[in-house]
Design a protein around this motif. Structure first.
Motif, short mmCIF file in Angstrom:
data_model
loop_
_atom_site.label_atom_id
_atom_site.label_comp_id
_atom_site.label_asym_id
_atom_site.label_seq_id
_atom_site.Cartn_x
_atom_site.Cartn_y
_atom_site.Cartn_z
N GLY A 194 0.77 -1.53 0.13
CA GLY A 194 0.06 0.00 -0.28
C GLY A 194 0.73 1.34 0.06
N LEU A 195 1.73 1.51 0.68
CA LEU A 195 2.51 2.61 1.06
C LEU A 195 3.48 2.74 -0.18
CD1 LEU A 195 3.27 3.07 4.75
CD2 LEU A 195 1.53 4.29 3.09
N LEU A 196 4.11 1.38 -0.54
CA LEU A 196 4.84 1.66 -1.97
C LEU A 196 3.99 2.10 -2.84
CD1 LEU A 196 7.49 0.77 -3.39
CD2 LEU A 196 6.29 -1.74 -3.67
N LEU A 197 2.84 1.81 -3.05
CA LEU A 197 1.76 2.35 -4.38
C LEU A 197 1.74 3.93 -3.99
CD1 LEU A 197 -0.78 -0.13 -4.46
CD2 LEU A 197 0.92 0.43 -6.25
N VAL A 198 1.69 4.24 -2.82
CA VAL A 198 1.25 5.67 -2.48
C VAL A 198 2.68 6.34 -2.47
CG1 VAL A 198 1.17 7.16 -0.72
CG2 VAL A 198 -0.46 5.29 -0.62
N ARG A 199 3.82 6.01 -2.59
CA ARG A 199 5.09 6.53 -2.61
C ARG A 199 5.23 6.77 -4.17
NH1 ARG A 199 9.41 3.75 0.88
NH2 ARG A 199 9.94 3.08 -1.06
N GLN A 200 4.99 5.69 -5.10
CA GLN A 200 5.16 5.70 -6.51
C GLN A 200 3.99 6.55 -7.27
OE1 GLN A 200 5.03 1.64 -7.55
NE2 GLN A 200 7.29 1.49 -7.19
N LEU A 201 2.94 6.66 -6.72
CA LEU A 201 1.91 7.50 -7.52
C LEU A 201 1.94 8.88 -7.22
CD1 LEU A 201 -1.34 5.00 -7.30
CD2 LEU A 201 0.15 5.53 -9.22
N ALA A 202 2.06 9.06 -5.86
CA ALA A 202 1.97 10.43 -5.38
C ALA A 202 3.46 11.18 -5.78
CB ALA A 202 1.62 10.38 -3.87
N ASP A 203 3.05 12.75 -5.94
CA ASP A 203 4.21 13.65 -6.14
C ASP A 203 4.94 13.82 -4.88
OD1 ASP A 203 3.69 13.74 -8.91
OD2 ASP A 203 2.14 15.43 -8.65
N SER A 204 4.11 13.60 -3.72
CA SER A 204 4.50 13.84 -2.23
C SER A 204 3.55 13.37 -1.41
CB SER A 204 4.89 15.49 -2.02
OG SER A 204 3.75 16.40 -2.21
N TRP A 205 3.87 12.71 -0.21
CA TRP A 205 2.95 12.43 0.72
C TRP A 205 3.49 12.55 2.27
CZ3 TRP A 205 3.41 8.04 4.06
CH2 TRP A 205 4.31 7.25 3.85
N GLY A 206 2.85 12.44 3.09
CA GLY A 206 3.35 12.49 4.36
C GLY A 206 2.25 12.13 5.44
N CYS A 207 2.51 12.66 6.79
CA CYS A 207 1.59 12.40 7.90
C CYS A 207 1.79 13.31 8.96
CB CYS A 207 2.06 10.91 8.48
SG CYS A 207 1.25 10.58 9.94
N ALA A 208 0.77 13.91 9.49
CA ALA A 208 0.75 14.94 10.39
C ALA A 208 -0.36 14.87 11.43
CB ALA A 208 0.52 16.29 9.72
N ARG A 209 -0.30 15.54 12.54
CA ARG A 209 -1.55 15.43 13.30
C ARG A 209 -2.76 15.97 12.62
NH1 ARG A 209 -2.37 14.42 18.22
NH2 ARG A 209 -3.50 15.67 19.67
N SER A 210 -3.87 15.38 12.78
CA SER A 210 -5.06 15.72 12.26
C SER A 210 -5.94 16.89 12.89
CB SER A 210 -6.12 14.54 12.20
OG SER A 210 -7.28 14.90 11.78
N THR A 211 -6.34 17.77 12.15
CA THR A 211 -7.30 18.84 12.84
C THR A 211 -8.47 18.38 12.78
OG1 THR A 211 -7.54 19.80 10.49
CG2 THR A 211 -5.79 20.73 12.12
N TRP A 212 -8.94 17.27 12.31
CA TRP A 212 -10.58 16.85 12.35
C TRP A 212 -10.68 15.61 13.03
CZ3 TRP A 212 -14.24 19.04 9.68
CH2 TRP A 212 -13.81 20.05 8.70
N ALA A 213 -9.58 14.82 13.41
CA ALA A 213 -9.40 13.55 14.35
C ALA A 213 -8.56 13.79 15.23
CB ALA A 213 -9.53 12.44 13.73
N GLU A 214 -8.88 13.04 16.57
CA GLU A 214 -7.96 12.97 17.63
C GLU A 214 -6.63 12.37 17.25
OE1 GLU A 214 -7.98 14.32 20.59
OE2 GLU A 214 -9.89 15.39 19.88
N GLY A 215 -6.59 11.92 16.12
CA GLY A 215 -5.01 11.10 15.57
C GLY A 215 -4.55 11.90 14.80
N LYS A 216 -4.29 11.26 13.47
CA LYS A 216 -3.34 11.78 12.38
C LYS A 216 -4.26 11.95 11.08
CE LYS A 216 -1.57 7.39 11.18
NZ LYS A 216 -2.34 6.72 11.85
N VAL A 217 -3.51 12.70 10.12
CA VAL A 217 -3.84 12.71 8.63
C VAL A 217 -2.85 12.27 7.71
CG1 VAL A 217 -3.02 15.01 8.51
CG2 VAL A 217 -4.65 14.03 6.98
N VAL A 218 -2.85 11.28 6.98
CA VAL A 218 -2.02 10.78 5.86
C VAL A 218 -2.50 11.43 4.73
CG1 VAL A 218 -0.92 8.84 4.65
CG2 VAL A 218 -1.66 8.67 7.14
#
Length: 122
Positions: A90-114
């Motif tokens: 899954g993350l290999l596909l994300v790395r190959q398809l996306a120009d950029s990607w990452g992870c941060a603290r979510s402003t909508w949930a108590e967790g994170k946003v990818v």
């Protein structure tokens, strides 16, 4: 989980058609949303996930976000999945398809946003 990923794919596909984005961008975005949703449902234990789409004003950049309830950051896999393994790409596909990607603290949930970003191809 199949319902969540299917719902994310259908919702993203419908929105991008409404925005009249090129077919290649739509296909890549649908796959990215599906992979991010599947990862969140399988690996975070979140009861709810939220998928967001943002198109820049010039309609050249598309941002896909998947918010979940887990605060553990997402990192690229330490090893590549072998030919006999059913998961781990899954993350290999994300790395190959996306120009950029990452992870941060979510402003909508108590967790994170990818998130993943694509350039809209003409």
């Amino acid at each position: 989980m199949p319902t969540s990923a299917r719902s994310a794919r259908d919702t993203v596909r419908d929105r991008l058609r409404d925005w009249e984005l090129p077919g290649e961008t739509c296909c890549d975005a649908v796959l990215l949303a599906s992979e991010l949703t599947t990862n969140a449902v399988l690996h975070t234990g979140s009861g709810h996930v939220l998928c967001g789409l943002t198109l820049t004003g010039d309609e050249r950049r598309l941002r896909i976000e998947l918010h979940d309830e887990c605060s553990t950051p997402v990192r690229p896999p330490e090893h590549l999945a072998g030919p006999g393994e059913e998961s781990g790409r899954g993350l290999l596909l994300v790395r190959q398809l996306a120009d950029s990607w990452g992870c941060a603290r979510s402003t909508w949930a108590e967790g994170k946003v990818v998130w993943a970003e694509l350039t809209a191809h003409p």
